[in-house]
Design an enzyme around this catalytic site. Structure first.
Site, short mmCIF file in Angstrom:
data_model
loop_
_atom_site.label_atom_id
_atom_site.label_comp_id
_atom_site.label_asym_id
_atom_site.label_seq_id
_atom_site.Cartn_x
_atom_site.Cartn_y
_atom_site.Cartn_z
N SER A 33 39.66 48.96 20.05
CA SER A 33 38.62 48.15 19.43
C SER A 33 39.33 47.15 18.52
O SER A 33 40.05 47.56 17.60
CB SER A 33 37.69 49.05 18.63
OG SER A 33 36.52 48.36 18.26
N GLU A 34 39.15 45.86 18.75
CA GLU A 34 40.04 44.90 18.08
C GLU A 34 39.82 44.82 16.58
O GLU A 34 40.65 44.29 15.85
CB GLU A 34 39.98 43.51 18.72
CG GLU A 34 38.69 42.76 18.54
CD GLU A 34 37.86 42.79 19.79
OE1 GLU A 34 37.89 43.82 20.50
OE2 GLU A 34 37.15 41.79 20.05
N ASN A 35 38.70 45.37 16.09
CA ASN A 35 38.52 45.41 14.63
C ASN A 35 39.37 46.49 13.97
O ASN A 35 39.33 46.61 12.74
CB ASN A 35 37.05 45.58 14.26
CG ASN A 35 36.40 46.79 14.90
OD1 ASN A 35 36.72 47.13 16.04
ND2 ASN A 35 35.52 47.45 14.19
N SER A 70 46.26 45.47 15.06
CA SER A 70 45.39 45.47 16.24
C SER A 70 45.79 44.37 17.21
O SER A 70 45.86 44.57 18.42
CB SER A 70 43.95 45.28 15.78
OG SER A 70 43.07 45.41 16.87
#
Lengths: 214, 216, 216, 214
Positions: free
Chosen positions: B50-52, B90
């Protein structure tokens, strides 16, 4: 140096025209109390640096909606219709930056680098006005550092020396912004005595943190 | 088996799921791509990034934690063995080739593997978010989208007209009608979805393409 | 007060200590600079950064931990409020201006603020380690060294002859004879150490320098 | 995928002429068992990337002393007299890199960057052969990414998925090297079940780790 401040003291750090970095991803990990103090402080012409402009009512969204922002440097404005509306109306300037590039630029600004070379954005409008540098046969964009006058951050826990730990996905841009602003103010959920956080667990060392609001 | 998939999006997601290999690290875009895990073949499990800021994205378990959301800002969970990190890390993972597959929607895709999915000038300017890094850094880029726009216009073009998200980045295009690979010689039709004929695909695709000889 | 400092190194370290402000983040080079904390004035405490990866360097307390060493590889401790990090982060702090003062030894320093302290070609090639980053990134760079080499040759020169560690990076030079600041106009003699006269400093310094009018 | 391996399996990963990154700072945080397995595997012409060459008998030092290294990329060789002796004798090539630059180059290699711009080394021999780029009036060196075929790392604890935590100053180059090699092998002091390390505490996520030796 005493780092813990009251919410009344926060507004003294704000000035018209300053640049402000704020942590958070769609409002998660954004220091709502600090944003609220900023809104109350009646300043204007802010340059806001944040991952996104969140929603009209949450995160950094109200900063945009309440007309204190002159320019936004961000990767995403889609969830806050006020940002797009004001941009089209010419009321604010929006500089859209790919999310990974935004993170790299903030880190570069906080780490004494003159920039980084990223392949992200090559062949797109993102490359406009930027130097393209070829390294070992591949093209990269030279992306320059970003810094701000103030960083408004949120952490899960601090000790009184300012050492920070974060919680779940609320970490996001907070640790890198702690490197890249002249004044770093952190809102925390709880504060403990110096020595209570294991030095192995600290994510952001206290030397980067100037002020703490519980 | 997949005849029960009445919904176009489900047809696409189910076909995307068959591209996954066990243990793949996968980043899924918002919307249709998030349906993919529902259709993973038996014995295949993937690790969602999840890029967050984490690895091990999963469904919400127990109470909703306001500090735990997916990249669309929606409540989410983390699976055992997951790990949280900051946005910098990330995107180190994403740009550095540590994500095996990314699945994104598209407004336009073209025969050169260009993708446009982040802006319609003068109309919709959400920003690119993490999409430009994802298409640049992930080892395999799958565009999962409906074959035509809501108006019925082809979205697979000879050359994208909208501002690009990435240049020459797409590996595979999966729609409810067909699967195309992007090669150095342009598009190759690799598969027709069940019940779809070649003429339909030709009619609804505004790019020339070769046809894999395996297609009868 | 400092008349009990019979040792040259102690004289230098004690003078360096007076440059520290309470709360300064300080990185100390190997050797002489590590003596500085012994001479901090009352009410002044500094936070030591160790470039191998932590803040809060202190003396060994309790048992020696093989995983806890200073930047010289020697057993060390960490004070309450300290924090460990990796080498990347350590040099983000150093290069990013988050270290207030660095104190290093020197082989040669010159009137332009150039420093040479990492190599004597053909003779001693230890490598620069973290020194080049430290002199480039720290807000204030203090060279703490004996005024002349063991052979008696001046180490403060008009122009360094040895390969540089940093160009125009030095702020202050502190020796057992004197204190010089580096300004845009070259060196300024700011202080004579106790019992040292101006002629001695002139004789042992191979660079021209101005004299601060406060020196009688 | 089973990541836990026995020491006997380690040698199968080594080949003549390969590039190897090894964690550690003067031997602290260096995986001694992996170095020992490497020495036993009878390979040669290695390019070694490490912060320093430690001591003759400890850390990565024995790799240099035992003639398996052709080239070293490092920031410091002063504590291992064998490195200097072999360099002067022309038996090995030594590429000296400032420590912060070495860390940045490894991170760049593991993060898809084409390089970074650092002020470190400007005006020194370090700038030889490098592109100088001026950003906003200041000169920087373009420093290129570094990667290796294999990274030999040490961590304090891993879970079976390869999530790592480190201990005290033994962290140093280990986390960034985990990003920058095709095969990442980690020696750990203890191993626990998946789920036993709090996801907030993980320093290196398991997806970066290929093999674990207890």
């Amino acid at each position: 140096m005493e780092k813990v401040i009251s919410v009344e003291e926060v507004s003294s750090f704000f000035k018209d025209g300053m640049s402000i970095m704020a942590g958070g991803f769609m409002g998660v990990g954004t220091p709502e109390k600090l944003v609220s103090a900023l809104l109350d402080s009646n300043i204007k012409d802010i340059t806001l640096i944040a991952n996104d402009t969140a929603f009209v009512e949450t995160g950094v969204g109200p900063m945009v909606a309440n007309n204190i922002v002159k320019k936004v440097i961000t990767s995403h404005i889609g969830t806050n219709p006020e940002t797009g509306r004001k941009m089209i109306a010419g009321e604010i300037e929006v500089d859209l930056v790919p999310q990974g590039t935004l993170a790299e630029r903030v880190r570069a600004g906080g780490s004494g680098l003159g920039g980084i070379l990223t392949p992200t954005g090559v062949g797109t409008v993102v490359e406009e006005g930027k130097e393209k540098i070829t390294v070992d046969g591949r093209e990269y964009l030279l992306e320059k550092p970003l810094r701000a006058d103030v960083a408004l951050l949120k952490a899960y826990k601090a000790d009184k020396a300012g050492n920070l730990v974060f919680h779940q996905s609320a970490r996001n841009f907070n640790p890198i912004m702690a490197l890249a602003a002249d004044l770093v103010i952190v809102q925390v959920e709880s504060i403990v005595e110096v020595g209570e956080i294991d030095p192995n667990d600290v994510v952001t060392p206290g030397i980067l943190v100037d002020k703490i609001l519980v | 088996m997949i005849t029960t998939l009445v919904n176009t999006k489900e047809v696409i997601a189910a076909r995307v799921a068959r591209e996954m290999k066990d243990g793949d690290v996968v980043n899924l875009g918002i919307g249709l791509p998030t349906l993919v895990p529902n259709y993973l073949p038996k014995g295949v499990s993937v690790i969602l990034q999840s890029e967050n800021g984490y690895i091990g994205l999963g469904p919400v378990t127990g109470e909703i934690d306001p500090d735990l959301v997916n990249a669309g800002g929606q409540p989410a969970g983390i699976l055992p063995g997951g790990a949280f990190f900051d946005s910098l890390f990330s995107f180190q993972l994403i740009r550095g080739g540590h994500v095996d597959v990314t699945v994104l929607g598209g407004l336009e895709v073209d025969a050169k593997g260009n993708l446009a999915n982040w802006v319609i000038p003068g109309k919709m300017v959400p920003g690119m978010g993490g999409a430009m890094d994802l298409v640049t850094g992930a080892k395999k880029v799958i565009v999962a989208m409906e074959h035509c726009s809501k108006k019925g216009d082809p979205k697979i073009l000879e050359e994208c007209q909208l501002p690009l998200t990435g240049k020459g980045v797409v590996d595979l295009i999966i729609t409810e009608l067909a699967v195309f690979s992007v090669t150095e010689d342009g598009l190759v039709l690799e598969e027709l979805q069940e019940g779809v004929d070649l003429d339909t695909v030709k009619e609804k695709t505004a790019a020339t393409f070769k046809v894999n000889p395996n297609i009868a």
